[in-house]
Design an enzyme around this catalytic site. Structure first.
Site, PDB file in Angstrom:
ATOM      1  N   LYS A   1     -28.217   3.014  10.025  1.00  0.00           N
ATOM      2  CA  LYS A   1     -27.942   1.577   9.871  1.00  0.00           C
ATOM      3  C   LYS A   1     -26.470   1.435   9.515  1.00  0.00           C
ATOM      4  O   LYS A   1     -25.951   2.187   8.684  1.00  0.00           O
ATOM      5  CB  LYS A   1     -28.867   0.908   8.854  1.00  0.00           C
TER       6      LYS A   1
ATOM      7  N   ASP B   1     -32.790  -0.762   1.075  1.00  0.00           N
ATOM      8  CA  ASP B   1     -32.386  -0.686   2.482  1.00  0.00           C
ATOM      9  C   ASP B   1     -33.546  -0.397   3.425  1.00  0.00           C
ATOM     10  O   ASP B   1     -33.371  -0.416   4.641  1.00  0.00           O
ATOM     11  CB  ASP B   1     -31.342   0.424   2.674  1.00  0.00           C
TER      12      ASP B   1
HETATM   13  O1  C5P Z   1     -32.657   0.528  -3.781  1.00  0.00           O
HETATM   14  P1  C5P Z   1     -31.826   1.772  -3.760  1.00  0.00           P
HETATM   15  O2  C5P Z   1     -32.512   2.934  -4.409  1.00  0.00           O
HETATM   16  O3  C5P Z   1     -31.304   2.091  -2.398  1.00  0.00           O
HETATM   17  O4  C5P Z   1     -30.534   1.440  -4.639  1.00  0.00           O
HETATM   18  C1  C5P Z   1     -29.783   2.419  -5.300  1.00  0.00           C
HETATM   19  C2  C5P Z   1     -28.936   1.768  -6.384  1.00  0.00           C
HETATM   20  O5  C5P Z   1     -27.887   1.004  -5.766  1.00  0.00           O
HETATM   21  C3  C5P Z   1     -29.655   0.800  -7.291  1.00  0.00           C
HETATM   22  O6  C5P Z   1     -30.236   1.460  -8.376  1.00  0.00           O
HETATM   23  C4  C5P Z   1     -28.526  -0.119  -7.742  1.00  0.00           C
HETATM   24  O7  C5P Z   1     -27.765   0.492  -8.760  1.00  0.00           O
HETATM   25  C5  C5P Z   1     -27.641  -0.180  -6.509  1.00  0.00           C
HETATM   26  N1  C5P Z   1     -27.941  -1.350  -5.666  1.00  0.00           N
HETATM   27  C6  C5P Z   1     -27.544  -2.610  -6.079  1.00  0.00           C
HETATM   28  N2  C5P Z   1     -27.820  -3.696  -5.288  1.00  0.00           N
HETATM   29  C7  C5P Z   1     -28.448  -3.547  -4.101  1.00  0.00           C
HETATM   30  C8  C5P Z   1     -28.857  -2.262  -3.664  1.00  0.00           C
HETATM   31  C9  C5P Z   1     -28.581  -1.175  -4.461  1.00  0.00           C
HETATM   32  O8  C5P Z   1     -26.945  -2.774  -7.144  1.00  0.00           O
HETATM   33  N3  C5P Z   1     -28.689  -4.621  -3.359  1.00  0.00           N
END
Ligand code: C5P
Length: 295
Positions: free
Chosen positions: A15, A142
């Site tokens: 992506k 994501d």
């Molecule tokens: O959801 P994911 O595990 O991919 O996200 C990893 C980290 O990235 C989250 O714990 C957060 O700190 C940050 N994040 C965020 N806002 C988002 C996606 C991710 O702050 N929209």
């Protein structure tokens, strides 16, 4: 395990965030985004077939970088889907890892989305009996967008998806300068005011028109990623300096960067130029899914 004739195979395309704006932050710390996401025709492959218990085999050039233990996102996705339908999780899963990990182009999220789609078929789960978008979101912000596989505007923390206008054919050169950057660290390092939402309704008629739309939108995580990994700025400068690059930007929280080209030969020429200068970088040229492949 070598995938047998009955294996179900699902592609897990990268992506790419053509633009990414950080428009707010939730009380729990997650950031609110506005992004246009596309899925070039390059990625990992997931194959599943019936088996006793859950087994994961890793193959491909980046297999060694994938955590193979219980926190692997592919195994978590399989367990979460099985729990949602009260099944004991059993499948042989093979992941061919072609995308660099922790690199802003989906990677683990794309794999998780692909394994959900594959196991829904293997386990014959009727679509109306599960909320697959909710399972995807529980696996990572994501993952829902990776379930779609076609150009989409993303908002919320990644769970709100809206159709993008038709996009013209274009090619991407992806460049990963060999550093893994931590997504939470990049978000935490972002400073400055939040941006406004800026999705667009117009359908760009060619790659140059698309590049002009993207130029004003940018990636709000870029400065933070460059501060953590200065080589990101080197990669972006190298992309921007290639002849015929219409637009160069970082994807997601980095460190993978990309440039947009109108023609595949232009993207290949840029790959050759950058590869000669940086033989250790990961480089890939791919059309965006849905764009005609030619040349
Ligand atoms: O959801 P994911 O595990 O991919 O996200 C990893 C980290 O990235 C989250 O714990 C957060 O700190 C940050 N994040 C965020 N806002 C988002 C996606 C991710 O702050 N929209």
């Amino acid at each position: 395990m070598t995938a047998g004739p009955r294996a179900i195979r699902v592609e897990a395309p990268a992506k790419v965030n053509l633009y990414l704006r950080v428009v707010g932050r939730r009380p729990d710390g997650y950031h609110l985004l506005d992004s246009l996401v596309v899925f070039p025709a390059i990625g990992d492959t997931v194959e599943v077939e019936a088996g006793e218990g859950l087994a994961l085999e890793l193959a491909g050039p980046f297999a060694a970088s994938v955590p193979a233990g219980d926190d692997n996102l592919v195994l978590r996705a399989a367990r979460m889907l099985a729990a949602a339908v009260n099944l004991a999780p059993s499948a042989q899963i093979r992941l061919v890892k072609r995308l660099p990990v922790a690199s802003g182009i989906g990677g683990g999220s794309a794999d998780a989305a692909a394994v959900l789609r594959a196991l829904v078929r293997l386990w014959h789960i009727p679509a109306d009996t599960i909320d697959i978008a909710a399972i995807a979101l529980a696996l990572g912000a994501d993952v829902p967008m990776c379930l779609t596989g076609h150009p989409v505007f993303v908002s919320g923390i990644g769970e709100r998806l809206a159709a993008a206008p038709p996009l013209p054919p274009f090619w991407l050169l992806l460049v990963n300068p060999g550093v893994a950057v931590s997504t939470p660290s990049v978000f935490a390092g972002r400073t400055g005011p939040f941006s406004d939402l800026a999705p667009f309704a117009a359908a760009p008629t060619d790659a140059s028109a698309l590049a002009r739309l993207l130029a004003g939108r940018g990636n709000d995580l870029r400065a933070s990623a460059e501060a953590l990994a200065p080589v990101v700025a080197v990669a972006l400068a190298a992309l921007a300096a290639t002849p015929k690059a219409l637009y160069a930007q970082m994807s997601g929280s980095g460190a993978t960067c990309f440039a947009i080209f109108a023609q595949p030969a232009e993207a290949e020429a840029a790959r050759a130029l950058i590869g000669a200068e940086h033989p250790d970088w990961w480089l890939a040229v791919a059309p965006v899914a849905g764009s005609p492949v030619s040349g």
